[in-house]
Design a protein around this motif. Structure first.
Motif, short mmCIF file in Angstrom:
data_model
loop_
_atom_site.label_atom_id
_atom_site.label_comp_id
_atom_site.label_asym_id
_atom_site.label_seq_id
_atom_site.Cartn_x
_atom_site.Cartn_y
_atom_site.Cartn_z
N PHE A 92 -27.53 44.89 -100.11
CA PHE A 92 -26.41 43.94 -100.11
C PHE A 92 -25.20 44.55 -100.84
O PHE A 92 -25.31 45.03 -101.95
N ALA A 93 -24.04 44.51 -100.18
CA ALA A 93 -22.78 44.99 -100.76
C ALA A 93 -22.89 46.41 -101.27
O ALA A 93 -22.39 46.76 -102.35
N GLY A 94 -23.59 47.24 -100.50
CA GLY A 94 -23.73 48.65 -100.88
C GLY A 94 -24.55 48.88 -102.12
O GLY A 94 -24.41 49.90 -102.79
N GLY A 95 -25.40 47.91 -102.48
CA GLY A 95 -26.26 48.06 -103.66
C GLY A 95 -25.61 47.67 -104.96
O GLY A 95 -26.19 47.87 -106.03
N ALA A 96 -24.39 47.08 -104.91
CA ALA A 96 -23.67 46.73 -106.14
C ALA A 96 -24.38 45.65 -106.93
O ALA A 96 -24.20 45.55 -108.15
N PHE A 97 -25.20 44.83 -106.25
CA PHE A 97 -25.89 43.74 -106.93
C PHE A 97 -27.41 43.95 -106.94
O PHE A 97 -28.18 42.99 -107.01
N THR A 98 -27.84 45.20 -106.89
CA THR A 98 -29.27 45.50 -106.88
C THR A 98 -29.94 44.98 -108.15
O THR A 98 -29.42 45.16 -109.26
N LEU A 99 -31.06 44.33 -107.98
CA LEU A 99 -31.81 43.76 -109.10
C LEU A 99 -33.23 44.32 -109.13
O LEU A 99 -33.82 44.56 -108.08
N ASP A 100 -33.74 44.53 -110.33
CA ASP A 100 -35.16 44.83 -110.49
C ASP A 100 -35.76 43.74 -111.36
O ASP A 100 -35.08 42.79 -111.74
N ARG A 101 -37.05 43.85 -111.67
CA ARG A 101 -37.72 42.78 -112.42
C ARG A 101 -37.09 42.56 -113.78
O ARG A 101 -36.93 41.41 -114.24
N LEU A 102 -36.68 43.63 -114.43
CA LEU A 102 -36.08 43.51 -115.75
C LEU A 102 -34.76 42.74 -115.69
O LEU A 102 -34.48 41.88 -116.53
N MET A 103 -33.94 43.04 -114.68
CA MET A 103 -32.66 42.34 -114.53
C MET A 103 -32.88 40.87 -114.21
O MET A 103 -32.16 40.00 -114.71
N ILE A 104 -33.87 40.57 -113.38
CA ILE A 104 -34.16 39.17 -113.04
C ILE A 104 -34.60 38.40 -114.28
O ILE A 104 -34.20 37.25 -114.49
N ILE A 105 -35.41 39.04 -115.14
CA ILE A 105 -35.84 38.39 -116.38
C ILE A 105 -34.65 38.16 -117.29
O ILE A 105 -34.53 37.10 -117.93
N ARG A 106 -33.74 39.12 -117.37
CA ARG A 106 -32.52 38.93 -118.17
C ARG A 106 -31.74 37.71 -117.70
O ARG A 106 -31.34 36.85 -118.49
#
Length: 285
Positions: free
Chosen positions: A48-62
């Motif tokens: 999505f949007a060239g990966g600018a909003f890429t999320l991993d598990r750590l980011m989702i927990i944040r």
């Protein structure tokens, strides 16, 4: 008859042994701290949007923990009463702790109330994002990866520089922070670079590393303790009793981590207040 009974008993023991041995997987932190490196399946919104909003598990927990702490204060203070009770009472007690024991204790009442919003925001953000360390099924601190500690340190950095520039102006603030009155001129060649590194480089750096290193170390110790429990119980016949010991240490260290989580939030907010105080009195070297 005895032969068949012995064979049957041997099969039963063999099945039981296999069932007890189970399967042990060595712990790996690679997919948590280096997402996408050999583990693209652990990423969300990568396309999505060239990966600018890429999320991993750590980011989702944040994001989850910040939303939860924001929702807590929103619902606690949405209809404040003169005599607080319930959730509002707990929220006010928490805010009063930051106001009295950090902001006003370091900055005084006037400046403490002025900078309370940013100090409280830092305190509760650090507290909230570190709690997943001991929450089942989350089991990791988002502060254990450098991004979040660095952002919080930069916020503190901008605030204490703003405080000094607002009071003295940019030139006088920088001069007051670097030049110690009364020193022989030649010593300024040594002292000014030291003061520059100490004030404008080491402060945000130490804030970042202290928070990240403490939470990463705690996470690694918990991983090792509970992995050892898994290993001793399932893999080492005759050593299963050790699993009870490592499990006990793991539970005890989890309670210790609760104290560490609080202390890291307290120290980060306290040092932010101290740096603001030093900026407000930069001319009083």
């Amino acid at each position: 008859m005895n032969f068949h009974a012995a064979l049957s008993r041997e099969r039963t023991l063999s099945v039981t042994t296999l069932a007890m041995k189970g399967e042990f997987h060595a712990p790996s932190l690679e997919h948590e701290f280096f997402p996408g490196h050999g583990h693209p399946e652990n990423l969300w919104l990568e396309d999505f949007a060239g990966g600018a909003f890429t999320l991993d598990r750590l980011m989702i927990i944040r994001i989850l923990m910040i939303l939860l702490i924001s929702a807590f204060f929103f619902f606690a203070m949405r209809k404040p009463k003169l005599i607080p009770r319930g959730v509002q009472n707990f929220a006010e007690l928490a805010l009063d702790f930051v106001r009295i024991h950090i902001a006003e204790d370091i900055l005084g009442k006037k400046e403490g109330r002025r900078f309370l919003p940013i100090i409280a925001a830092i305190f509760f953000t650090v507290l909230a994002v570190n709690l997943p360390t001991i929450i089942p099924f989350l089991n990791i601190s988002p502060s254990a990866r450098i991004g979040l500690p660095l952002v919080l340190a930069l916020v503190a950095y901008v605030v204490f520089i703003y405080a000094g520039v607002k009071r003295y102006g940019f030139g006088k603030f920088v001069k007051s922070s670097l030049v110690i009155p009364g020193l022989p001129p030649l010593l300024h060649l040594i002292v000014v670079p030291i003061e520059f590194v100490s004030t404008f480089v080491l402060r945000p750096l130490t804030l970042t590393i202290r928070l990240m290193a403490n939470m990463l170390a705690g996470h690694l110790i918990l991983v090792m303790l509970f992995s050892a429990t898994n290993f001793f119980f399932w893999q080492l016949n005759g050593w299963s009793l050790l699993a009870g010991g490592t499990l006990l240490f793991g539970v005890a260290f989890s309670f210790f981590e609760i104290m560490v989580i609080f202390l890291q939030a307290y120290i980060f907010a306290l040092l932010t207040a101290v740096y603001i105080e030093l900026s407000l009195h930069a001319d009083e070297h």
